[in-house]
Design a protein around this motif. Structure first.
Motif, PDB file in Angstrom:
ATOM      1  N   SER A 114       0.938  -1.007   0.046  1.00 54.08           N
ATOM      2  CA  SER A 114       0.245   0.088   0.106  1.00 54.08           C
ATOM      3  C   SER A 114       0.884   1.439  -0.164  1.00 54.08           C
ATOM      4  O   SER A 114       2.214   1.050   0.332  1.00 54.08           O
TER       5      SER A 114
ATOM      6  N   GLN B  14       0.139   4.647   1.643  1.00 60.26           N
ATOM      7  CA  GLN B  14      -1.211   5.655   2.711  1.00 60.26           C
ATOM      8  C   GLN B  14      -0.495   5.789   3.810  1.00 60.26           C
ATOM      9  O   GLN B  14      -0.718   3.935   4.381  1.00 60.26           O
ATOM     10  N   VAL B  15      -0.679   6.709   4.717  1.00 61.88           N
ATOM     11  CA  VAL B  15      -0.428   5.785   6.608  1.00 61.88           C
ATOM     12  C   VAL B  15      -1.402   6.688   6.324  1.00 61.88           C
ATOM     13  O   VAL B  15      -1.436   7.812   7.062  1.00 61.88           O
ATOM     14  N   ARG B  16      -2.040   5.785   7.681  1.00 62.94           N
ATOM     15  CA  ARG B  16      -3.092   6.640   8.667  1.00 62.94           C
ATOM     16  C   ARG B  16      -3.070   7.059   9.944  1.00 62.94           C
ATOM     17  O   ARG B  16      -2.121   6.923  10.058  1.00 62.94           O
ATOM     18  N   ARG B  17      -3.583   7.691  10.055  1.00 64.88           N
ATOM     19  CA  ARG B  17      -3.192   9.266  11.020  1.00 64.88           C
ATOM     20  C   ARG B  17      -3.367   7.788  12.337  1.00 64.88           C
ATOM     21  O   ARG B  17      -3.421   6.735  12.531  1.00 64.88           O
TER      22      ARG B  17
ATOM     23  N   TYR C 116      -5.203   4.849  14.495  1.00 64.91           N
ATOM     24  CA  TYR C 116      -5.654   3.763  13.775  1.00 64.91           C
ATOM     25  C   TYR C 116      -5.339   2.421  13.441  1.00 64.91           C
ATOM     26  O   TYR C 116      -3.621   3.558  12.187  1.00 64.91           O
TER      27      TYR C 116
ATOM     28  N   TRP D  33       6.665   3.622   9.550  1.00 65.84           N
ATOM     29  CA  TRP D  33       5.919   3.715   8.155  1.00 65.84           C
ATOM     30  C   TRP D  33       5.765   5.472   7.744  1.00 65.84           C
ATOM     31  O   TRP D  33       5.123   4.687   6.274  1.00 65.84           O
TER      32      TRP D  33
ATOM     33  N   SER E  83      -0.596  10.221   5.597  1.00 61.08           N
ATOM     34  CA  SER E  83      -0.182  10.988   4.373  1.00 61.08           C
ATOM     35  C   SER E  83      -2.146  11.988   4.426  1.00 61.08           C
ATOM     36  O   SER E  83      -3.965  10.937   4.292  1.00 61.08           O
ATOM     37  N   VAL E  84      -2.249  12.865   3.692  1.00 60.44           N
ATOM     38  CA  VAL E  84      -3.803  13.300   3.141  1.00 60.44           C
ATOM     39  C   VAL E  84      -3.784  13.273   1.317  1.00 60.44           C
ATOM     40  O   VAL E  84      -2.896  13.843   1.322  1.00 60.44           O
ATOM     41  N   SER E  85      -5.168  13.503   1.207  1.00 60.06           N
ATOM     42  CA  SER E  85      -5.314  14.198  -0.275  1.00 60.06           C
ATOM     43  C   SER E  85      -4.293  14.776  -1.241  1.00 60.06           C
ATOM     44  O   SER E  85      -4.151  14.710  -1.949  1.00 60.06           O
TER      45      SER E  85
ATOM     46  N   TYR F 292      -1.529  13.320  -2.572  1.00 63.64           N
ATOM     47  CA  TYR F 292      -1.049  12.749  -4.087  1.00 63.64           C
ATOM     48  C   TYR F 292      -1.437  12.716  -4.940  1.00 63.64           C
ATOM     49  O   TYR F 292      -1.561  12.496  -6.567  1.00 63.64           O
ATOM     50  N   ILE F 293      -1.580  15.028  -5.698  1.00 64.85           N
ATOM     51  CA  ILE F 293      -1.720  15.121  -6.451  1.00 64.85           C
ATOM     52  C   ILE F 293      -0.867  14.977  -7.496  1.00 64.85           C
ATOM     53  O   ILE F 293      -1.177  15.449  -9.136  1.00 64.85           O
TER      54      ILE F 293
ATOM     55  N   ILE G 231      -2.019   6.824  -9.215  1.00 63.80           N
ATOM     56  CA  ILE G 231      -2.314   7.068  -7.548  1.00 63.80           C
ATOM     57  C   ILE G 231      -2.769   5.537  -7.333  1.00 63.80           C
ATOM     58  O   ILE G 231      -3.906   4.324  -7.651  1.00 63.80           O
ATOM     59  N   LEU G 232      -1.496   4.771  -6.378  1.00 65.69           N
ATOM     60  CA  LEU G 232      -1.783   3.893  -6.245  1.00 65.69           C
ATOM     61  C   LEU G 232      -1.901   3.157  -4.560  1.00 65.69           C
ATOM     62  O   LEU G 232      -1.094   3.106  -4.309  1.00 65.69           O
ATOM     63  N   LEU G 233      -3.260   3.349  -4.086  1.00 65.62           N
ATOM     64  CA  LEU G 233      -3.215   3.350  -2.399  1.00 65.62           C
ATOM     65  C   LEU G 233      -3.390   2.163  -1.788  1.00 65.62           C
ATOM     66  O   LEU G 233      -2.394   1.604  -1.262  1.00 65.62           O
TER      67      LEU G 233
ATOM     68  N   GLN H 150      -9.469   8.701  -7.900  1.00 71.08           N
ATOM     69  CA  GLN H 150      -8.836   7.350  -8.992  1.00 71.08           C
ATOM     70  C   GLN H 150      -9.424   6.558  -7.928  1.00 71.08           C
ATOM     71  O   GLN H 150     -10.187   5.753  -8.912  1.00 71.08           O
ATOM     72  N   GLU H 151      -9.217   7.071  -7.616  1.00 72.17           N
ATOM     73  CA  GLU H 151      -9.332   5.625  -5.736  1.00 72.17           C
ATOM     74  C   GLU H 151     -10.773   5.442  -5.723  1.00 72.17           C
ATOM     75  O   GLU H 151     -11.266   4.858  -5.867  1.00 72.17           O
TER      76      GLU H 151
ATOM     77  N   PRO I 199      -6.446   8.227   2.269  1.00 71.57           N
ATOM     78  CA  PRO I 199      -6.376   9.579   2.432  1.00 71.57           C
ATOM     79  C   PRO I 199      -8.021  10.129   1.953  1.00 71.57           C
ATOM     80  O   PRO I 199      -7.202  10.962   0.685  1.00 71.57           O
TER      81      PRO I 199
ATOM     82  N   GLU J 238     -10.232  -1.728  11.499  1.00 74.96           N
ATOM     83  CA  GLU J 238      -8.615  -1.970  12.070  1.00 74.96           C
ATOM     84  C   GLU J 238      -8.289  -2.769  11.747  1.00 74.96           C
ATOM     85  O   GLU J 238      -6.852  -3.059  11.263  1.00 74.96           O
TER      86      GLU J 238
END
Lengths: 205, 487
Positions: free
Chosen positions: A70, A72-75, A78, A86, A91-93, A96-97, A102-104, B207-208, B272, B343
């Motif tokens: 993946s 993406q880093v979660r808060r 969580y 990691w 990470s926030v929207s 990625y712009i 984009i490959l989450l 896109q996701e 995100p 989770e």
């Protein structure tokens, strides 16, 4: 006939409802997201990726790394993303712009790679890892990407780009393992995966 | 108002008409079904390779086109667009024709569509092997395959419209509602996804959002309505009794369409994207339980008192297995969407377990059931071997059971360990601990392979069998034949 028409119209309404609710609403909220300009330095964030790293991202896509990793880093609180080192922030929207694709990812068969460029900084390490993941990590479940490397007979001087491999993984005498341009691009891409800048919307603690 | 239960096929006179309809549908149904079974075999092989690679990373590892990241998307594509969609279309067309009470009109349209659809899938899968994959789950085919598929789809839609035009029945039955829903939802989601996630990828994580909206709805609003159409058609037909409560059935239909489309957003949990998107997903997954329960009650009430027929009718056996899987997978998916549960299970093999629970235990089993019912009728000859049917049923039931169990339990444990960095600081240890579960999943896959080979051989045998009067008369005697096999 009338009944049929009612059903068809009803179905179209459910499509419109869901499409507006998810696709269109997200578009309104996310479609116009811009880079953040740091007033003090004049830099834009997220920083643009170099051309070779962009090519590397294409390789990442072609080889389907996303099915195991993946990005993406979660808060904090969580999952355990930050405790696992990691990433120091979520990470926030906006992070990625800059990329075309984009490959989450939804699987972590391997570790998250959102900030792997901060954890591993040596090109050699990446090349060894891709050539045979079991060199760096014993018992790794990651497949080898040996086909991204070329085994060549050494003619004259050995190449400066040849991999420095440990005993037992070296090619036979007189041969060397050299990364293809795709392997080099991929490694540049992995090195560029970093979250070492701040954005105003990211909560800092 | 009545539904498929009061279908005049139940009278002698109607039965003759449906025989004529069945015969007229032979070419398109056999084309789509045969293509489906072919892809089923290819997909099973690719699935096995994928599964082996997870516990044996060196397996077939020297060729780029066979690397995990290629075989896996090739397998899902073959399975969803090759097998599931071809089978679903064969079943859907047949139900459409039956319920519109008219022999096949403009069959060439369908036959052409079958060719184009499968060429599209072939091009798409080849593209994936060559490295043109989008790497977006369930939408992996390269952009150049989509126009071929879309063209085939336009033909399909055209045929459905014509079939409604020429129908000889005043009513629109429950199964037709669901088929119509699938018919309109597919181009909406496929078109949106191609546009916003493949041709002109939308900005950033958008896109996701589009990608998962598509992937979930390919299951929830393309495959599932076709599966439901099949169950709603076959249960009353085989059991010879009506679907309970017309009113509830229509409430379930509309509420399913309204809620189901939102449920896929849980794939982005914690990610995100704006929080409301995920909340919408969780809410959708919960609310969809309302129609799911009504549908479940519908089906299970129809079954009450007729469980003995499970032994005698193979079509019923598969269909009922599927119906139970539909209820259970929807409940488990709703539970798994909750923040706290998510989770644990997010990013684990649990995701794959749940996907196969839906796509295989529910949809694929429903298609097997329908094909067991319709192929002999369309071909006018009985299934040659009850033993092969039994083999198919038990190996596929055990295989998918084992796979889902291994992935869900193994994934759950994997999730607990991933969230506990103190006890499991080394990532490789977590991966290593999943190994026994992955091996178990592969064993499940091997059973499925046996099941599908048995089914494919049986289909071929049926196709090559002569269409004799004796053979035809066995059609109606099908339950007795099965009883012999059961002991």
């Amino acid at each position: 006939m009338n009944r049929l028409l009612v059903i068809v119209i009803g179905i179209l309404l459910t499509i419109a409802f869901c499409w507006t609710g998810i696709v269109f609403s997200s578009y309104v909220q996310l479609g116009g997201l811009e880079h953040y300009e740091d007033e003090a330095t004049g830099e834009f964030y997220p920083p643009p990726r170099a051309g070779i790293a962009q090519r590397g991202q294409k390789v990442y896509q072609e080889l389907g790394c996303v099915y195991c990793h993946s990005q993406q880093v979660r808060r904090p609180g969580y999952g355990s993303d930050q405790d696992r080192d990691w990433g120091e922030r979520q990470s926030v929207s906006r992070d990625y712009i800059g990329d075309r694709t984009i490959l989450l990812g939804v699987r972590r068969i391997g570790p998250d790679l959102m900030t792997v460029g901060e954890r591993q900084t040596s090109r050699d390490w990446y090349h060894r890892h891709l050539y045979d993941p079991r060199i760096n990590t014993e018992g790794s479940a990651m497949p080898s990407y040996r086909f991204l490397y070329e085994e060549r007979r050494i003619e004259g001087e050995p190449s400066g780009r040849a991999l420095d491999l440990p005993e037992g993984h070296r090619p036979s005498d007189g041969y060397e393992i050299v990364p293809t341009s795709r392997a080099e691009a991929l490694v540049e891409y992995l090195l560029s995966l970093r979250l070492d800048y701040d954005l105003p919307e990211v909560p800092t603690e | 108002m009545s539904d498929s239960s009061s279908n005049p096929d139940y009278t002698k006179q109607g039965a003759a008409a449906s025989g004529a309809i069945d015969r007229s549908m032979r070419a398109p149904v056999v084309l789509f079904a045969a293509a489906g079974v072919f892809w089923l075999l290819v997909g099973t092989l690719l699935a096995l390779i994928t599964s082996f690679k997870l516990h044996t990373p060196g397996f077939l590892g020297n060729w780029e086109w066979l690397t995990y990241g290629r075989v896996r998307p090739a397998y899902t594509t073959v399975f969803l667009y090759g097998w599931a969609t071809n089978a679903g279309l064969a079943v859907g067309f047949w139900i459409m024709a039956r319920l519109s009470r008219n022999v096949l009109q403009r069959g060439t349209i369908l036959n052409t569509a079958a060719v184009f659809w499968n060429v599209g899938v072939l091009v798409g899968v080849a593209g994936i092997f060559f490295g043109d994959l989008t790497a977006r789950e369930w939408l992996e085919m390269p952009g150049y395959a989509a126009p071929i598929l879309m063209f085939a789809y336009v033909l399909i839609a055209l045929w459905v419209v014509l079939t409604f035009q020429y129908r000889n029945s005043k009513y629109t039955y429950v199964s037709q509602w669901y088929l119509l829903a699938a018919l309109f939802w597919f181009p909406a989601i496929f078109g949106t996804a191609q546009l916003m996630a493949v041709y002109a990828p939308a900005r950033g994580v958008l896109q996701e959002v589009v990608g998962w909206w598509f992937a979930h709805n390919l299951y929830a609003l393309w495959l599932t309505p076709i599966g439901l159409a099949s169950v709603y058609y076959l249960l009353p037909k085989i059991l010879g009794k009506p679907v309970h409560s017309y009113y509830l059935t229509s409430v379930a239909f509309w509420s399913y369409l309204v809620f189901a489309g939102w449920a896929g957003m849980h794939y982005l949990a914690g990610g995100p994207v704006p929080a409301w998107i995920i909340s919408a997903g969780v809410t959708g997954a919960l609310l969809v339980l309302f129609p799911v329960f009504i549908i479940g009650i519908n089906h299970h009430r129809a079954m009450a008192g007729s469980f003995g027929m499970l032994r005698t009718s193979p079509a019923l056996r598969f269909t009922y297995f599927a119906a139970v899987a539909f209820t259970t997978v929807s409940v488990v998916a709703a539970i798994a969407a909750f923040r706290g549960v998510k989770e644990i299970v997010h990013f684990t093999y649990f995701t794959d377990g749940l996907m196969q629970w839906g796509v295989y235990a529910w949809f694929t089993m429903a298609m097997f059931g329908a094909l067991y019912y319709l192929l002999p009728r369309v071909l006018q000859r009985a299934w040659p071997s009850p033993t092969l049917i039994s083999l198919h049923f038990w190996t596929s039931a055990a295989g998918i059971g084992l796979y889902v169990f291994a992935m869900c339990v193994g994934g759950w444990i994997q999730g607990l360990q991933m969230n506990n960095p103190e006890a499991y600081p080394e990532f490789v240890d977590i991966t290593r601990n999943t190994l026994p579960w992955l091996v178990m999943a592969s064993l499940g896959g091997l059973l499925l392979f046996v099941a599908h080979v048995a089914f494919a051989i049986h289909c071929l045998w049926l196709l090559l069998r002569p269409e004799t009067a004796e053979n035809r008369s066995m059609l109606t005697a099908e339950p007795k034949t099965m009883k012999v096999a059961a002991k």
